[in-house]
Design a protein around this motif. Sequence first.
Motif, PDB file in Angstrom:
ATOM      1  N   GLY A  49       5.628  -6.467 -13.794  1.00 22.32           N
ATOM      2  CA  GLY A  49       4.253  -6.875 -14.075  1.00 22.32           C
ATOM      3  C   GLY A  49       3.333  -6.916 -12.876  1.00 22.32           C
ATOM      4  N   VAL A  50       3.724  -6.242 -11.792  1.00 16.81           N
ATOM      5  CA  VAL A  50       2.858  -6.188 -10.614  1.00 16.81           C
ATOM      6  C   VAL A  50       1.583  -5.424 -10.949  1.00 16.81           C
ATOM      7  N   GLN A  51       0.445  -5.943 -10.511  1.00 14.83           N
ATOM      8  CA  GLN A  51      -0.819  -5.245 -10.726  1.00 14.83           C
ATOM      9  C   GLN A  51      -0.817  -3.953  -9.918  1.00 14.83           C
ATOM     10  N   ILE A  52      -1.118  -2.847 -10.569  1.00 14.59           N
ATOM     11  CA  ILE A  52      -1.088  -1.542  -9.912  1.00 14.59           C
ATOM     12  C   ILE A  52      -2.476  -0.909  -9.943  1.00 14.59           C
ATOM     13  N   ASP A  53      -2.972  -0.589  -8.761  1.00 12.20           N
ATOM     14  CA  ASP A  53      -4.252   0.116  -8.629  1.00 12.20           C
ATOM     15  C   ASP A  53      -3.923   1.547  -8.234  1.00 12.20           C
TER      16      ASP A  53
ATOM     17  N   ILE B 255       0.858  -1.180   0.000  1.00 10.45           N
ATOM     18  CA  ILE B 255       0.000   0.000   0.000  1.00 10.45           C
ATOM     19  C   ILE B 255       0.893   1.229   0.000  1.00 10.45           C
ATOM     20  N   ASP B 256       0.944   1.899  -1.141  1.00  6.94           N
ATOM     21  CA  ASP B 256       1.755   3.107  -1.340  1.00  6.94           C
ATOM     22  C   ASP B 256       3.187   2.906  -0.863  1.00  6.94           C
ATOM     23  N   ARG B 257       3.618   3.555   0.223  1.00  8.91           N
ATOM     24  CA  ARG B 257       5.007   3.481   0.652  1.00  8.91           C
ATOM     25  C   ARG B 257       5.415   2.081   1.081  1.00  8.91           C
ATOM     26  N   GLY B 258       4.446   1.193   1.249  1.00  2.11           N
ATOM     27  CA  GLY B 258       4.765  -0.191   1.572  1.00  2.11           C
ATOM     28  C   GLY B 258       5.627  -0.851   0.509  1.00  2.11           C
ATOM     29  N   VAL B 259       5.582  -0.334  -0.732  1.00  5.44           N
ATOM     30  CA  VAL B 259       6.418  -0.903  -1.787  1.00  5.44           C
ATOM     31  C   VAL B 259       7.896  -0.650  -1.512  1.00  5.44           C
ATOM     32  N   ASN B 260       8.225   0.404  -0.783  1.00  2.00           N
ATOM     33  CA  ASN B 260       9.620   0.635  -0.393  1.00  2.00           C
ATOM     34  C   ASN B 260      10.129  -0.503   0.489  1.00  2.00           C
ATOM     35  N   ILE B 261       9.247  -0.989   1.390  1.00  2.00           N
ATOM     36  CA  ILE B 261       9.626  -2.067   2.307  1.00  2.00           C
ATOM     37  C   ILE B 261       9.826  -3.369   1.544  1.00  2.00           C
ATOM     38  N   THR B 262       8.884  -3.704   0.671  1.00  2.00           N
ATOM     39  CA  THR B 262       9.019  -4.953  -0.088  1.00  2.00           C
ATOM     40  C   THR B 262      10.249  -4.916  -0.985  1.00  2.00           C
ATOM     41  N   HIS B 263      10.499  -3.770  -1.602  1.00  2.00           N
ATOM     42  CA  HIS B 263      11.649  -3.660  -2.502  1.00  2.00           C
ATOM     43  C   HIS B 263      12.962  -3.817  -1.740  1.00  2.00           C
ATOM     44  N   ALA B 264      13.050  -3.225  -0.552  1.00  2.00           N
ATOM     45  CA  ALA B 264      14.277  -3.321   0.240  1.00  2.00           C
ATOM     46  C   ALA B 264      14.583  -4.760   0.637  1.00  2.00           C
ATOM     47  N   LEU B 265      13.533  -5.588   0.775  1.00  2.00           N
ATOM     48  CA  LEU B 265      13.717  -6.982   1.165  1.00  2.00           C
ATOM     49  C   LEU B 265      13.793  -7.920  -0.034  1.00  2.00           C
ATOM     50  N   GLY B 266      13.658  -7.376  -1.234  1.00  2.00           N
ATOM     51  CA  GLY B 266      13.673  -8.229  -2.414  1.00  2.00           C
ATOM     52  C   GLY B 266      12.412  -9.052  -2.559  1.00  2.00           C
ATOM     53  N   ILE B 267      11.306  -8.547  -2.013  1.00  2.00           N
ATOM     54  CA  ILE B 267      10.006  -9.230  -2.093  1.00  2.00           C
ATOM     55  C   ILE B 267       9.158  -8.536  -3.148  1.00  2.00           C
ATOM     56  N   LEU B 268       8.642  -9.292  -4.084  1.00  2.00           N
ATOM     57  CA  LEU B 268       7.800  -8.710  -5.127  1.00  2.00           C
ATOM     58  C   LEU B 268       6.331  -8.865  -4.724  1.00  2.00           C
ATOM     59  N   PRO B 269       5.623  -7.759  -4.499  1.00  2.00           N
ATOM     60  CA  PRO B 269       4.212  -7.867  -4.119  1.00  2.00           C
ATOM     61  C   PRO B 269       3.347  -8.303  -5.288  1.00  2.00           C
ATOM     62  N   ASN B 270       2.193  -8.848  -4.963  1.00  2.00           N
ATOM     63  CA  ASN B 270       1.234  -9.188  -6.016  1.00  2.00           C
ATOM     64  C   ASN B 270       0.522  -7.957  -6.541  1.00  2.00           C
ATOM     65  N   ARG B 271       0.454  -6.950  -5.667  1.00  2.00           N
ATOM     66  CA  ARG B 271      -0.373  -5.790  -6.009  1.00  2.00           C
ATOM     67  C   ARG B 271       0.195  -4.557  -5.334  1.00  2.00           C
ATOM     68  N   LEU B 272       0.113  -3.425  -6.026  1.00  2.00           N
ATOM     69  CA  LEU B 272       0.522  -2.132  -5.480  1.00  2.00           C
ATOM     70  C   LEU B 272      -0.683  -1.210  -5.541  1.00  2.00           C
ATOM     71  N   ILE B 273      -1.089  -0.688  -4.376  1.00  2.00           N
ATOM     72  CA  ILE B 273      -2.317   0.087  -4.276  1.00  2.00           C
ATOM     73  C   ILE B 273      -2.014   1.449  -3.675  1.00  2.00           C
ATOM     74  N   GLY B 274      -2.535   2.512  -4.278  1.00  2.00           N
ATOM     75  CA  GLY B 274      -2.404   3.827  -3.672  1.00  2.00           C
ATOM     76  C   GLY B 274      -2.211   4.937  -4.675  1.00  2.00           C
ATOM     77  N   ASP B 275      -2.041   6.155  -4.135  1.00  2.00           N
ATOM     78  CA  ASP B 275      -1.863   7.327  -4.987  1.00  2.00           C
ATOM     79  C   ASP B 275      -0.400   7.588  -5.321  1.00  2.00           C
TER      80      ASP B 275
END
Length: 246
Positions: free
Chosen positions: A94-98, A58-78
């Motif tokens: 190819g992560v789904q982005i909302d 969720i928004d800045r949460g992608v910074n956390i996943t990226h730092a750990l080398g974890i690819l989320p299924n979905r990225l949500i936010g402004d």
Amino acid sequence: MYEDTHTLILPGIRAEIPRPPSEEIVCITGGRAPKDDWLRALIAQREKNGARCPIWAIDRGVNITHALGILPNRLIGDGDSASIFPKMFAKLQGVQIDSFPREKDFTDTELALQIAAEEIESPLVILTAAFGGRLDHLMSTAAVAAHAAIPCVLADERETLFYLRAGEELTVTCESAPRAISLLPFTAECSGVKTRRLYWELDNEDISAHSSRAISNELAPEYRGEKKFTVSIKTGILGVYLCHKE
């Protein structure tokens, strides 16, 4: 009380909660980042036997996943608080982005919970990186999760917040005794509150949102070895908060 229960396993915690979900989703928000080993353990517990843990950033949460080398299924936010490179990397993978406009009526976390409720039948959302940071963000997230159409839990290695609704019961077993156990009403009043194995017990009592009488409880001395307690309510929405580390 609900006859069917679900065992929710978090690092260091096992909780018997009502209403078994069809799927558990780990949502990583933009607050205080959990410790790397705690988050990896949370995900690993859900990826046994080849299963893929649904991870939503969720928004800045992608910074956390990226730092750990974890690819989320979905990225949500402004996208107003996420760093450019993690967002671009997720998009290229190819992560789904909302995407949502910055000027909107709902927070990114609330939108993520709405999406989960609309698209998945009976999910359970584990919100991490939800504590810490700005007080208004934490209060908003805690309230939105309390009143969401789907069950939610806020958790990291330092704090956990469960929710109970009318007629529900929660049993929690911890590897280490919590430093504090607090009951937080998210409605004006919660009635018929019962606790078992706590030092200051409640027996079919009412808790008002205007009172602090249910704050900073602890396990009763005779149950500190067992590290297990139970809370139930008749009406209202009650938060069951555990402080593991201050």
